[in-house]
Design a protein around this motif. Structure first.
Motif, PDB file in Angstrom:
ATOM      1  N   LEU A 124       6.021  -4.580  -8.290  1.00 50.92           N
ATOM      2  CA  LEU A 124       5.304  -3.365  -8.659  1.00 50.92           C
ATOM      3  C   LEU A 124       6.006  -2.626  -9.793  1.00 50.92           C
ATOM      4  O   LEU A 124       5.355  -2.056 -10.671  1.00 50.92           O
ATOM      5  CB  LEU A 124       5.150  -2.456  -7.443  1.00 50.92           C
ATOM      6  N   ARG A 170       2.581   1.545  -3.583  1.00 54.74           N
ATOM      7  CA  ARG A 170       1.593   1.878  -4.621  1.00 54.74           C
ATOM      8  C   ARG A 170       1.118   3.325  -4.488  1.00 54.74           C
ATOM      9  O   ARG A 170       1.037   4.077  -5.467  1.00 54.74           O
ATOM     10  CB  ARG A 170       0.390   0.936  -4.539  1.00 54.74           C
ATOM     11  N   THR A 171       0.786   3.719  -3.269  1.00 53.22           N
ATOM     12  CA  THR A 171       0.242   5.065  -3.054  1.00 53.22           C
ATOM     13  C   THR A 171       1.295   6.126  -3.300  1.00 53.22           C
ATOM     14  O   THR A 171       1.022   7.165  -3.921  1.00 53.22           O
ATOM     15  CB  THR A 171      -0.324   5.185  -1.625  1.00 53.22           C
ATOM     16  N   THR A 176       0.832  -1.206   0.000  1.00 56.74           N
ATOM     17  CA  THR A 176       0.000   0.000   0.000  1.00 56.74           C
ATOM     18  C   THR A 176       0.863   1.251   0.000  1.00 56.74           C
ATOM     19  O   THR A 176       0.589   2.218  -0.732  1.00 56.74           O
ATOM     20  CB  THR A 176      -0.940   0.001   1.220  1.00 56.74           C
ATOM     21  N   ARG A 179       0.218  14.186  -1.003  1.00 56.57           N
ATOM     22  CA  ARG A 179      -0.175  15.130  -2.051  1.00 56.57           C
ATOM     23  C   ARG A 179       0.472  16.504  -1.858  1.00 56.57           C
ATOM     24  O   ARG A 179       0.770  17.205  -2.827  1.00 56.57           O
ATOM     25  CB  ARG A 179      -1.697  15.283  -2.074  1.00 56.57           C
ATOM     26  N   VAL A 239       3.866   0.064 -11.974  1.00 59.40           N
ATOM     27  CA  VAL A 239       3.404   0.952 -10.903  1.00 59.40           C
ATOM     28  C   VAL A 239       4.530   1.885 -10.466  1.00 59.40           C
ATOM     29  O   VAL A 239       4.326   3.087 -10.263  1.00 59.40           O
ATOM     30  CB  VAL A 239       2.888   0.122  -9.707  1.00 59.40           C
ATOM     31  N   GLY A 270       5.090   9.858  -7.629  1.00 59.28           N
ATOM     32  CA  GLY A 270       6.052   9.155  -8.465  1.00 59.28           C
ATOM     33  C   GLY A 270       7.103  10.007  -9.143  1.00 59.28           C
ATOM     34  O   GLY A 270       8.311   9.762  -8.986  1.00 59.28           O
ATOM     35  N   ALA A 327       3.894   5.887  -5.257  1.00 60.29           N
ATOM     36  CA  ALA A 327       4.154   5.952  -6.697  1.00 60.29           C
ATOM     37  C   ALA A 327       3.041   6.690  -7.431  1.00 60.29           C
ATOM     38  O   ALA A 327       3.299   7.469  -8.363  1.00 60.29           O
ATOM     39  CB  ALA A 327       4.320   4.544  -7.260  1.00 60.29           C
ATOM     40  N   GLU A 328       1.806   6.490  -7.003  1.00 59.90           N
ATOM     41  CA  GLU A 328       0.665   7.142  -7.656  1.00 59.90           C
ATOM     42  C   GLU A 328       0.655   8.640  -7.406  1.00 59.90           C
ATOM     43  O   GLU A 328       0.442   9.444  -8.326  1.00 59.90           O
ATOM     44  CB  GLU A 328      -0.638   6.525  -7.150  1.00 59.90           C
ATOM     45  N   LEU A 329       0.878   9.046  -6.153  1.00 57.34           N
ATOM     46  CA  LEU A 329       0.717  10.451  -5.783  1.00 57.34           C
ATOM     47  C   LEU A 329       1.998  11.273  -5.915  1.00 57.34           C
ATOM     48  O   LEU A 329       1.933  12.495  -6.065  1.00 57.34           O
ATOM     49  CB  LEU A 329       0.207  10.545  -4.339  1.00 57.34           C
ATOM     50  N   GLU A 377      -2.626  10.355   2.766  1.00 58.24           N
ATOM     51  CA  GLU A 377      -2.666  10.755   1.352  1.00 58.24           C
ATOM     52  C   GLU A 377      -2.551  12.267   1.205  1.00 58.24           C
ATOM     53  O   GLU A 377      -1.893  12.753   0.267  1.00 58.24           O
ATOM     54  CB  GLU A 377      -3.934  10.231   0.689  1.00 58.24           C
TER      55      GLU A 377
END
Length: 352
Positions: free
Chosen positions: A113, A25-26, A22, A343, A118, A32, A28-30, A339
């Motif tokens: 990942l 992944r998070t 988690t 961000r 990802v 990366g 890398a998404e927010l 998160e």
């Protein structure tokens, strides 16, 4: 504000998720494009930095827990330790400390990942390790620290060697976490707080520099090495608020001068209330290597992008090139805030 500054971000280590996947992944998404390195978030028993080490070391024949009753900290027993009477510290056989096992397990998730797209190619897996001084200074009585430190140091270096053997070097970044060091530097114990005293004599700075340079030297040149300088994070509070960044800068300069290899990054904390020139002014004298990245821990969950931007504006007058971070790990941040914290990095910094 210059559009290209700050550039990049650093996740210090701990992240308030229950599992490594988690976290990765998070992040890398927010974040990366901002991250050159991604840690596993230090889940499970590592959630509170070194507080799981007494349970590990307490298994050793010849090491005792102090106090009759456990001090519960979630799944941990936070009681300190002592070497039993009559035991020669050099003869102690310490068990595996748990850092290598966790790193190898999390690296397999990282690699999967990355294979799934990802995590971006070229991103390194970051392993954060406490300095040996931290565990010795936090959990053993003053009169036993000098004799036990080399024993624990060798155990930590065995953990590092196992990590280096198991993870491809071009995928790996090692971070040494320096926090108890600043308890000693700031003389917290003599100010009535909790902390450790030097057990190597009066030249505190020389002893700390020698230890940190040795830790850097144990990381091969094809592995990145960074240092997180820290004033603690118990209940999201420093053990003492630094007057300014002076001691952080002095430590960073001495480490840079003493290290036998290049330092990949250095992270310095910034207290939430400090957006004034007085705090950042010592950065005028910061001397890092040409390839050393500077990260300032000026992101705070309480005031988000607005507060970080205020601190950035002042910092740019004293350190024109840096990336952003939180002042410490966010593993103990309140549930549901993670998160937004991630961000915020992306809101105030540009991508690499």
């Amino acid at each position: 504000m210059n559009r290209t500054q700050p550039q990049g971000a650093l996740l210090v280590g701990s992240v308030n998720y229950d599992d490594a996947e988690t976290t990765m992944r998070t992040a890398a998404e927010l974040m990366g494009p901002l991250l050159k390195r991604i840690p596993d978030g230090e889940p499970g028993k590592r959630f509170h930095w070194i507080m799981f080490q007494p349970d590990v070391l307490g298994q050793t024949d010849g090491i005792e827990r102090v106090g009759e009753h456990p001090i519960p900290l979630r799944m941990l027993d936070a009681r300190p330790l002592r070497i039993a009477d009559g035991v020669d510290p050099s003869k102690l056989q310490l068990p595996p400390l748990g850092y290598a096992e966790a790193a190898v397990e999390s690296y397999e998730i990282f690699r999967r990942l990355r294979g799934e797209g990802v995590i971006a190619p070229g991103t390194r897996f970051q392993v954060s390790l406490p300095t040996p001084l931290a565990v010795v200074g936090a959990f053993f009585p003053p009169e036993q620290r000098a004799a036990f430190e080399p024993v624990y140091r060798e155990a930590m270096y065995r953990e590092l060697a196992e990590i280096l053997d198991a993870i491809p070097h071009d995928d790996l970044a090692i971070q040494w976490d320096n926090a108890v060091e600043f308890g000693i530097i700031e003389d917290v114990l003599h100010r009535g707080g909790r902390g450790a005293e030097s057990w190597w004599g009066d030249d505190v700075w020389a002893g700390l520099t020698e230890r940190s340079a040795d830790q850097a030297s144990r990381v091969p040149l094809d592995v990145e090495v960074g240092f997180h300088l820290c004033y603690g994070d118990v209940a999201e509070k420093h053990f003492i608020e630094p007057t300014d960044a002076g001691n952080l800068v002095r430590f960073a300069n001495m480490l840079t001068d003493a290290s036998p290899r290049a330092i990949s990054w250095i992270h310095l904390p910034v207290p939430i209330e400090r957006d004034d020139n007085a705090y950042f002014a010592p950065l005028d004298d910061l001397r890092l290597g040409d390839d050393t990245e500077l990260y300032l821990g000026l992101v705070h969950r309480e005031d988000g992008a607005d507060g970080a931007s205020r601190r950035i504006r002042t910092a740019l007058g004293h350190a024109p090139v840096f990336g952003v971070a939180t002042e410490c790990g966010i593993g103990r941040a309140p549930e549901g805030t993670t998160e937004d914290i991630l961000r915020t990095h992306a809101e105030v910094a540009s991508a690499w």
